[in-house]
Every structure is written in structure tokens, then in C-alpha cells.
Design a protein around this motif. Structure first.
Motif, PDB file in Angstrom:
ATOM      1  N   LEU A  24      38.417  40.092  29.363  1.00 40.03           N
ATOM      2  CA  LEU A  24      37.405  39.761  28.365  1.00 40.03           C
ATOM      3  C   LEU A  24      36.470  38.657  28.841  1.00 40.03           C
ATOM      4  CD1 LEU A  24      39.462  39.977  25.069  1.00 40.03           C
ATOM      5  CD2 LEU A  24      37.620  41.486  25.819  1.00 40.03           C
ATOM      6  N   ILE A  25      36.997  37.664  29.531  1.00 39.47           N
ATOM      7  CA  ILE A  25      36.148  36.580  30.052  1.00 39.47           C
ATOM      8  C   ILE A  25      35.147  37.133  31.055  1.00 39.47           C
ATOM      9  CG2 ILE A  25      36.172  34.529  31.538  1.00 39.47           C
ATOM     10  CD1 ILE A  25      38.737  33.681  30.084  1.00 39.47           C
ATOM     11  N   PHE A  26      35.627  37.943  32.000  1.00 41.62           N
ATOM     12  CA  PHE A  26      34.715  38.500  33.008  1.00 41.62           C
ATOM     13  C   PHE A  26      33.688  39.424  32.361  1.00 41.62           C
ATOM     14  CE2 PHE A  26      38.403  37.914  36.133  1.00 41.62           C
ATOM     15  CZ  PHE A  26      37.946  36.664  36.501  1.00 41.62           C
ATOM     16  N   MET A  27      34.117  40.194  31.367  1.00 41.37           N
ATOM     17  CA  MET A  27      33.199  41.098  30.681  1.00 41.37           C
ATOM     18  C   MET A  27      32.108  40.318  29.952  1.00 41.37           C
ATOM     19  SD  MET A  27      33.963  43.657  27.509  1.00 41.37           S
ATOM     20  CE  MET A  27      34.293  42.251  26.467  1.00 41.37           C
TER      21      MET A  27
ATOM     22  N   LEU B 140      26.221  37.329  41.770  1.00 42.51           N
ATOM     23  CA  LEU B 140      27.201  36.793  40.834  1.00 42.51           C
ATOM     24  C   LEU B 140      27.863  37.910  40.023  1.00 42.51           C
ATOM     25  CD1 LEU B 140      28.370  34.102  40.020  1.00 42.51           C
ATOM     26  CD2 LEU B 140      26.548  33.859  38.352  1.00 42.51           C
ATOM     27  N   LEU B 141      27.084  38.908  39.644  1.00 43.32           N
ATOM     28  CA  LEU B 141      27.660  40.068  38.946  1.00 43.32           C
ATOM     29  C   LEU B 141      28.651  40.812  39.839  1.00 43.32           C
ATOM     30  CD1 LEU B 141      24.519  41.441  37.108  1.00 43.32           C
ATOM     31  CD2 LEU B 141      26.555  40.454  36.047  1.00 43.32           C
ATOM     32  N   PHE B 142      28.303  40.949  41.117  1.00 42.40           N
ATOM     33  CA  PHE B 142      29.206  41.592  42.072  1.00 42.40           C
ATOM     34  C   PHE B 142      30.499  40.792  42.185  1.00 42.40           C
ATOM     35  CE2 PHE B 142      30.809  42.268  46.385  1.00 42.40           C
ATOM     36  CZ  PHE B 142      30.932  43.644  46.393  1.00 42.40           C
ATOM     37  N   LEU B 143      30.395  39.460  42.256  1.00 39.62           N
ATOM     38  CA  LEU B 143      31.567  38.595  42.379  1.00 39.62           C
ATOM     39  C   LEU B 143      32.448  38.689  41.126  1.00 39.62           C
ATOM     40  CD1 LEU B 143      32.887  36.458  44.240  1.00 39.62           C
ATOM     41  CD2 LEU B 143      31.612  34.743  42.951  1.00 39.62           C
ATOM     42  N   LEU B 144      31.832  38.679  39.946  1.00 44.60           N
ATOM     43  CA  LEU B 144      32.601  38.807  38.717  1.00 44.60           C
ATOM     44  C   LEU B 144      33.283  40.175  38.621  1.00 44.60           C
ATOM     45  CD1 LEU B 144      30.172  37.063  36.223  1.00 44.60           C
ATOM     46  CD2 LEU B 144      32.421  36.238  36.948  1.00 44.60           C
TER      47      LEU B 144
ATOM     48  N   MET C 188      40.245  42.643  40.766  1.00 41.31           N
ATOM     49  CA  MET C 188      41.438  41.973  41.290  1.00 41.31           C
ATOM     50  C   MET C 188      42.514  41.820  40.210  1.00 41.31           C
ATOM     51  SD  MET C 188      41.183  41.642  44.459  1.00 41.31           S
ATOM     52  CE  MET C 188      42.580  40.597  44.783  1.00 41.31           C
ATOM     53  N   VAL C 189      42.089  41.708  38.959  1.00 41.06           N
ATOM     54  CA  VAL C 189      43.064  41.647  37.870  1.00 41.06           C
ATOM     55  C   VAL C 189      43.907  42.918  37.874  1.00 41.06           C
ATOM     56  CG1 VAL C 189      43.298  41.664  35.348  1.00 41.06           C
ATOM     57  CG2 VAL C 189      41.712  40.071  36.431  1.00 41.06           C
ATOM     58  N   ASP C 190      43.275  44.068  38.095  1.00 42.39           N
ATOM     59  CA  ASP C 190      44.021  45.331  38.172  1.00 42.39           C
ATOM     60  C   ASP C 190      44.818  45.427  39.469  1.00 42.39           C
ATOM     61  OD1 ASP C 190      43.352  46.375  35.727  1.00 42.39           O
ATOM     62  OD2 ASP C 190      41.543  47.346  36.473  1.00 42.39           O
ATOM     63  N   TYR C 191      44.201  45.011  40.567  1.00 42.03           N
ATOM     64  CA  TYR C 191      44.854  45.124  41.863  1.00 42.03           C
ATOM     65  C   TYR C 191      46.131  44.269  41.913  1.00 42.03           C
ATOM     66  CZ  TYR C 191      45.574  45.092  46.899  1.00 42.03           C
ATOM     67  OH  TYR C 191      46.117  45.223  48.141  1.00 42.03           O
ATOM     68  N   LEU C 192      46.072  43.074  41.320  1.00 42.80           N
ATOM     69  CA  LEU C 192      47.242  42.194  41.306  1.00 42.80           C
ATOM     70  C   LEU C 192      48.234  42.582  40.213  1.00 42.80           C
ATOM     71  CD1 LEU C 192      45.456  38.781  41.897  1.00 42.80           C
ATOM     72  CD2 LEU C 192      46.738  40.152  43.540  1.00 42.80           C
ATOM     73  N   GLN C 193      47.901  43.600  39.445  1.00 47.65           N
ATOM     74  CA  GLN C 193      48.760  44.143  38.392  1.00 47.65           C
ATOM     75  C   GLN C 193      49.200  43.074  37.397  1.00 47.65           C
ATOM     76  OE1 GLN C 193      51.890  46.256  40.381  1.00 47.65           O
ATOM     77  NE2 GLN C 193      50.497  47.806  41.166  1.00 47.65           N
ATOM     78  N   LEU C 194      48.225  42.235  36.984  1.00 46.91           N
ATOM     79  CA  LEU C 194      48.511  41.244  35.956  1.00 46.91           C
ATOM     80  C   LEU C 194      48.742  41.970  34.643  1.00 46.91           C
ATOM     81  CD1 LEU C 194      45.821  38.570  36.844  1.00 46.91           C
ATOM     82  CD2 LEU C 194      48.226  38.577  37.462  1.00 46.91           C
TER      83      LEU C 194
END
Length: 106
Positions: free
Chosen positions: A46-49, A20-24, A30-36
Motif C-alpha cells: 500500500l505504501i509503494f502504491m 523513481l517510479l521504476f525504483l518504487l 521485491m516484496v513478492d520476491y522475498l515472500q513477505l
């Protein structure tokens, strides 16, 4: 506490939490990869952290199996800090908006 009374947790629990930690972490990257950008980016980060920190704290640091008093001792101040930071952010936005309003009229 003697070795006979020590609590043993199944290793599968630790593997599930590790997965689950790996998935999070994957979602966080992916947030960085998708350049959000903007508030969505920081909200997701913050939610994932917080989810990862909560998992690590509860399972790997064995807080999940502690008494309620110790859990509250750890989490209530953290919750209060988050609330105070949110209140300061709202007040900061309000102050900034007022300054823009009043100083732009001059």
C-alpha cells in the motif's frame, strides 16, 4: 493561454520521476520476491502504491503546479476515505474479538 505563456517543465524532471517510479516498482516486486507475508506485506504494498500514485498525479497530471484549492479538492476526500477505511478496520477487529470472546464461552 497563448503558446508564449505556456509553462515548460524540464525533461530531466520527468526522467527523474520515471526513474523513481521504476525504483518504487522494483521495491514492490521485491516484496513478492522475498515472500513477505502478513501485515508487513500489505503495508509495504500500500505504501509503494500510494507513493507511485502520488508521483503520477502530481507530476504527470500536473497537479503539482495547480492552485492550492484544486489540490485540496483532490486530496482531502481521498484522505477522508483512508481515515474512514482505517476506522472501519479497527471497528471490524473489535467486533470480531468480541464475537470470539462471547461465542467461545457458550
Amino acid at each position: 493561454m497563448s503558446a508564449d505563456h505556456a509553462q515548460q517543465h524540464p525533461i530531466s524532471l520527468y526522467f527523474k520521476v520515471w526513474g523513481l517510479l521504476f525504483l518504487l516498482s522494483f521495491f514492490s516486486y521485491m516484496v513478492d520476491y522475498l515472500q513477505l507475508q502478513g501485515p508487513l506485506r500489505w503495508t509495504l504494498v500500500l505504501i509503494f502504491m500510494l507513493l507511485k500514485a502520488g508521483l503520477i498525479l502530481s507530476v504527470f497530471m500536473h497537479v503539482k503546479w495547480e492552485r492550492l484549492a484544486l489540490q485540496l479538492l483532490l486530496f482531502v476526500p481521498l484522505f477522508a476515505i483512508v481515515v474512514f477505511i482505517a476506522l472501519m478496520a479497527v471497528e471490524g477487529d473489535y467486533t470480531h474479538a468480541l464475537r470470539l470472546l462471547y461465542f467461545s464461552q457458550q
